[in-house]
Design a protein around this motif. Sequence first.
Motif, PDB file in Angstrom:
ATOM      1  N   TRP A 117     -11.458  -2.282  -2.788  1.00  0.00           N
ATOM      2  CA  TRP A 117     -10.574  -1.529  -3.696  1.00  0.00           C
ATOM      3  C   TRP A 117      -9.341  -2.339  -4.084  1.00  0.00           C
ATOM      4  CZ3 TRP A 117      -5.500   0.377  -2.753  1.00  0.00           C
ATOM      5  CH2 TRP A 117      -5.017   0.096  -1.472  1.00  0.00           C
ATOM      6  N   ARG A 118      -9.001  -3.352  -3.253  1.00  0.00           N
ATOM      7  CA  ARG A 118      -7.917  -4.287  -3.609  1.00  0.00           C
ATOM      8  C   ARG A 118      -8.364  -5.652  -3.093  1.00  0.00           C
ATOM      9  NH1 ARG A 118      -3.125  -4.061   0.977  1.00  0.00           N
ATOM     10  NH2 ARG A 118      -4.549  -4.473   2.690  1.00  0.00           N
ATOM     11  N   PRO A 119      -7.784  -6.740  -3.580  1.00  0.00           N
ATOM     12  CA  PRO A 119      -8.169  -8.045  -3.038  1.00  0.00           C
ATOM     13  C   PRO A 119      -8.000  -8.035  -1.517  1.00  0.00           C
ATOM     14  CG  PRO A 119      -6.749  -8.310  -4.966  1.00  0.00           C
ATOM     15  CD  PRO A 119      -6.744  -6.845  -4.638  1.00  0.00           C
ATOM     16  N   PRO A 120      -8.986  -8.507  -0.757  1.00  0.00           N
ATOM     17  CA  PRO A 120      -8.929  -8.399   0.706  1.00  0.00           C
ATOM     18  C   PRO A 120      -7.692  -9.069   1.305  1.00  0.00           C
ATOM     19  CG  PRO A 120     -11.120  -9.052   0.007  1.00  0.00           C
ATOM     20  CD  PRO A 120     -10.260  -9.078  -1.219  1.00  0.00           C
ATOM     21  N   SER A 121      -7.220  -8.488   2.391  1.00  0.00           N
ATOM     22  CA  SER A 121      -6.132  -9.094   3.151  1.00  0.00           C
ATOM     23  C   SER A 121      -6.592 -10.440   3.698  1.00  0.00           C
ATOM     24  CB  SER A 121      -5.741  -8.178   4.309  1.00  0.00           C
ATOM     25  OG  SER A 121      -4.979  -8.901   5.268  1.00  0.00           O
ATOM     26  N   LEU A 122      -5.712 -11.430   3.636  1.00  0.00           N
ATOM     27  CA  LEU A 122      -6.053 -12.767   4.140  1.00  0.00           C
ATOM     28  C   LEU A 122      -5.897 -12.878   5.649  1.00  0.00           C
ATOM     29  CD1 LEU A 122      -4.411 -14.913   1.304  1.00  0.00           C
ATOM     30  CD2 LEU A 122      -6.853 -14.437   1.662  1.00  0.00           C
ATOM     31  N   LEU A 123      -5.471 -11.795   6.285  1.00  0.00           N
ATOM     32  CA  LEU A 123      -5.366 -11.764   7.753  1.00  0.00           C
ATOM     33  C   LEU A 123      -6.393 -10.796   8.320  1.00  0.00           C
ATOM     34  CD1 LEU A 123      -1.497 -11.555   7.827  1.00  0.00           C
ATOM     35  CD2 LEU A 123      -2.803 -13.423   8.842  1.00  0.00           C
ATOM     36  N   LEU A 124      -6.220  -9.537   7.930  1.00  0.00           N
ATOM     37  CA  LEU A 124      -7.010  -8.439   8.493  1.00  0.00           C
ATOM     38  C   LEU A 124      -8.480  -8.533   8.129  1.00  0.00           C
ATOM     39  CD1 LEU A 124      -6.567  -5.562   9.865  1.00  0.00           C
ATOM     40  CD2 LEU A 124      -6.655  -4.664   7.541  1.00  0.00           C
ATOM     41  N   GLU A 125      -8.745  -8.918   6.879  1.00  0.00           N
ATOM     42  CA  GLU A 125     -10.114  -8.847   6.363  1.00  0.00           C
ATOM     43  C   GLU A 125     -10.716 -10.245   6.181  1.00  0.00           C
ATOM     44  OE1 GLU A 125      -9.318  -4.580   4.117  1.00  0.00           O
ATOM     45  OE2 GLU A 125      -8.513  -6.417   3.274  1.00  0.00           O
ATOM     46  N   ALA A 149      -1.976   4.998   1.127  1.00  0.00           N
ATOM     47  CA  ALA A 149      -3.194   4.672   0.383  1.00  0.00           C
ATOM     48  C   ALA A 149      -4.000   3.596   1.116  1.00  0.00           C
ATOM     49  CB  ALA A 149      -2.833   4.215  -1.031  1.00  0.00           C
ATOM     50  N   VAL A 150      -3.310   2.566   1.617  1.00  0.00           N
ATOM     51  CA  VAL A 150      -3.999   1.475   2.321  1.00  0.00           C
ATOM     52  C   VAL A 150      -4.769   2.011   3.527  1.00  0.00           C
ATOM     53  CG1 VAL A 150      -3.634  -0.590   3.751  1.00  0.00           C
ATOM     54  CG2 VAL A 150      -2.425  -0.357   1.566  1.00  0.00           C
ATOM     55  N   PHE A 151      -4.096   2.832   4.344  1.00  0.00           N
ATOM     56  CA  PHE A 151      -4.734   3.301   5.575  1.00  0.00           C
ATOM     57  C   PHE A 151      -5.795   4.385   5.297  1.00  0.00           C
ATOM     58  CE2 PHE A 151      -1.171   1.023   7.458  1.00  0.00           C
ATOM     59  CZ  PHE A 151      -1.810   0.375   8.515  1.00  0.00           C
ATOM     60  N   ASN A 152      -5.638   5.151   4.235  1.00  0.00           N
ATOM     61  CA  ASN A 152      -6.704   6.081   3.851  1.00  0.00           C
ATOM     62  C   ASN A 152      -7.945   5.326   3.393  1.00  0.00           C
ATOM     63  OD1 ASN A 152      -5.739   8.672   4.347  1.00  0.00           O
ATOM     64  ND2 ASN A 152      -4.566   8.715   2.432  1.00  0.00           N
ATOM     65  N   ARG A 180       2.045  -9.361   0.945  1.00  0.00           N
ATOM     66  CA  ARG A 180       1.509  -8.002   0.825  1.00  0.00           C
ATOM     67  C   ARG A 180       1.138  -7.422   2.193  1.00  0.00           C
ATOM     68  NH1 ARG A 180      -4.263  -6.970  -1.810  1.00  0.00           N
ATOM     69  NH2 ARG A 180      -4.733  -7.485   0.370  1.00  0.00           N
ATOM     70  N   SER A 181       0.660  -8.280   3.112  1.00  0.00           N
ATOM     71  CA  SER A 181       0.310  -7.793   4.453  1.00  0.00           C
ATOM     72  C   SER A 181       1.526  -7.214   5.174  1.00  0.00           C
ATOM     73  CB  SER A 181      -0.312  -8.909   5.292  1.00  0.00           C
ATOM     74  OG  SER A 181      -1.648  -9.129   4.905  1.00  0.00           O
ATOM     75  N   PHE A 182       2.685  -7.866   5.007  1.00  0.00           N
ATOM     76  CA  PHE A 182       3.909  -7.316   5.623  1.00  0.00           C
ATOM     77  C   PHE A 182       4.153  -5.890   5.142  1.00  0.00           C
ATOM     78  CE2 PHE A 182       5.912 -11.824   5.900  1.00  0.00           C
ATOM     79  CZ  PHE A 182       5.633 -11.934   7.255  1.00  0.00           C
ATOM     80  N   LEU A 183       3.987  -5.705   3.828  1.00  0.00           N
ATOM     81  CA  LEU A 183       4.313  -4.402   3.243  1.00  0.00           C
ATOM     82  C   LEU A 183       3.242  -3.357   3.540  1.00  0.00           C
ATOM     83  CD1 LEU A 183       5.766  -5.475  -0.223  1.00  0.00           C
ATOM     84  CD2 LEU A 183       6.729  -5.659   2.061  1.00  0.00           C
ATOM     85  N   SER A 184       2.006  -3.816   3.712  1.00  0.00           N
ATOM     86  CA  SER A 184       0.903  -2.881   4.007  1.00  0.00           C
ATOM     87  C   SER A 184       0.966  -2.384   5.442  1.00  0.00           C
ATOM     88  CB  SER A 184      -0.447  -3.580   3.810  1.00  0.00           C
ATOM     89  OG  SER A 184      -0.556  -4.102   2.515  1.00  0.00           O
ATOM     90  N   ALA A 185       1.214  -3.319   6.343  1.00  0.00           N
ATOM     91  CA  ALA A 185       1.020  -3.040   7.769  1.00  0.00           C
ATOM     92  C   ALA A 185       2.312  -2.737   8.510  1.00  0.00           C
ATOM     93  CB  ALA A 185       0.326  -4.225   8.434  1.00  0.00           C
ATOM     94  N   GLY A 186       3.467  -3.045   7.911  1.00  0.00           N
ATOM     95  CA  GLY A 186       4.704  -3.041   8.692  1.00  0.00           C
ATOM     96  C   GLY A 186       5.529  -1.773   8.651  1.00  0.00           C
TER      97      GLY A 186
HETATM   98  C1  OVM Z   1      -3.035  -6.237   5.620  1.00  0.00           C
HETATM   99  C2  OVM Z   1      -3.075  -5.032   6.515  1.00  0.00           C
HETATM  100  C3  OVM Z   1      -3.134  -3.782   5.980  1.00  0.00           C
HETATM  101  C4  OVM Z   1      -3.184  -2.677   6.806  1.00  0.00           C
HETATM  102  C5  OVM Z   1      -3.163  -2.827   8.175  1.00  0.00           C
HETATM  103  C6  OVM Z   1      -3.103  -4.082   8.695  1.00  0.00           C
HETATM  104  C7  OVM Z   1      -2.996  -3.166  10.881  1.00  0.00           C
HETATM  105  C8  OVM Z   1      -3.060  -5.195   7.862  1.00  0.00           C
HETATM  106  O1  OVM Z   1      -2.941  -6.062   4.396  1.00  0.00           O
HETATM  107  O2  OVM Z   1      -3.070  -7.352   6.118  1.00  0.00           O
HETATM  108  O3  OVM Z   1      -3.081  -4.275  10.032  1.00  0.00           O
END
Ligand code: OVM
Length: 396
Positions: free
Chosen positions: A76-84, A165-168, A228-234
């Motif tokens: 649904w969005r470009p994959p996270s470069l850490l998580l995904e 939205a990210v976590f849903n 973006r990961s900071f803003l998604s996960a933090g």
């Molecule tokens: C990310 C991301 C998004 C949501 C959770 C997360 C718990 C990481 O965009 O990297 O880690």
Amino acid sequence: MSAVSLDLDPFAEEFLAAPYAHHEALREAGPVVLLAPIGCYGMARHAEVQAALRDWQTFVSSRGVGLADFQQEEPWRPPSLLLETDPPLHDRTRSLMNRIVSLGALREVAARWQAVADDMIARLVARGRFDGVEDLGAAFPLAVFPDLIGLRSAGREHLIPYATAVFNAFGPRNAVFERGMADAGPAMAWVAEACRRDQLLPGGWGMQVYEAADRGECTAGEAERLVRSFLSAGVDTTVNGIANLIHAFAMHPGQWQRLRQEPALLKRAIEEGLRWDSTVQTFFRTTGRETCVAGVTLPANAKVLLFLAAANRDPRRWENADQFDVGRQSSGHVGFGFGIHQCLGQMVARLEMEVLLRAMIPRVNSINLMGEPRRRINNTLHALASLPVEFRAATD
Ligand code: OVM
């Protein structure tokens, strides 16, 4: 052996509203279960969850850590470069981020964060009654974290709706997801803009990612995605981590008294809060190859839901697992995950909770629930919409 099939939807609103009521059935059904309504496997025991998180070669992240398999459908969005991602890409981006999210960097902000916490808690004690989510759980992270990243001030109200939205989106495309997405458009647009280099203030962690790009550690495009990961996960994680911890103390007044009498238990209390009520309840992995878990064969290309919060209350791992006990040795919980993807921001989350509890211990005599807490239903997070509480001032 094959997995026991359960007619249980872990993303049904009734389950999400009261997950702990269902975890025992999940754990007791077997080491691996088939969750028939969503067509994937599930694990809820600590040993198997931890083993799966450790084995990133078998239980891959690059096909998404939600129900959607990125090999089958467009993310649904470009994959996270850490998580995904999986190694080797993951290790390159994670190493870069580890150098920014460091203990040294946090030491620089700790005194300032403590002052913000002291002031916020003193005001809440003076007020008496307040909302534990809006006035503390959300207020504190929003007072410190966006500045740490170097976000501009305007539009920060988009951070929580974006994270919602990210976590849903890790769950199925159910009504919970649709509700979160319905008004997420402006938040998604704001976050996309906020990750750009020209939007970030000098000195913040966001700009430091671009400086790593300048040194050739990643491309400018990758830097934007890493910010973006900071803003998604933090944000929403710590918002609810704090709110859930306050809620835990409000429900267990004896535990708050114990912490006040033994402030040396502070770090243990934080870990116990993370174990007892894990904000991030679940994450998926995808089997990259056939594998065997506790005698059960899992085929390749299967989605497996890891119940982190259920593992954290597995009686096989913890005595009186359902009891909130600030004196407990809770290390080994998987509330921050485990293995190569273990939470990058865990030290940030812990510091936020630490400065708040340090501010509260001398000032707050008791934490009283003043009404029914309301849940905010999310496909991944155990979240509160409101928590009516009172801080009674300490006179001692
Ligand atoms: C990310 C991301 C998004 C949501 C959770 C997360 C718990 C990481 O965009 O990297 O880690």
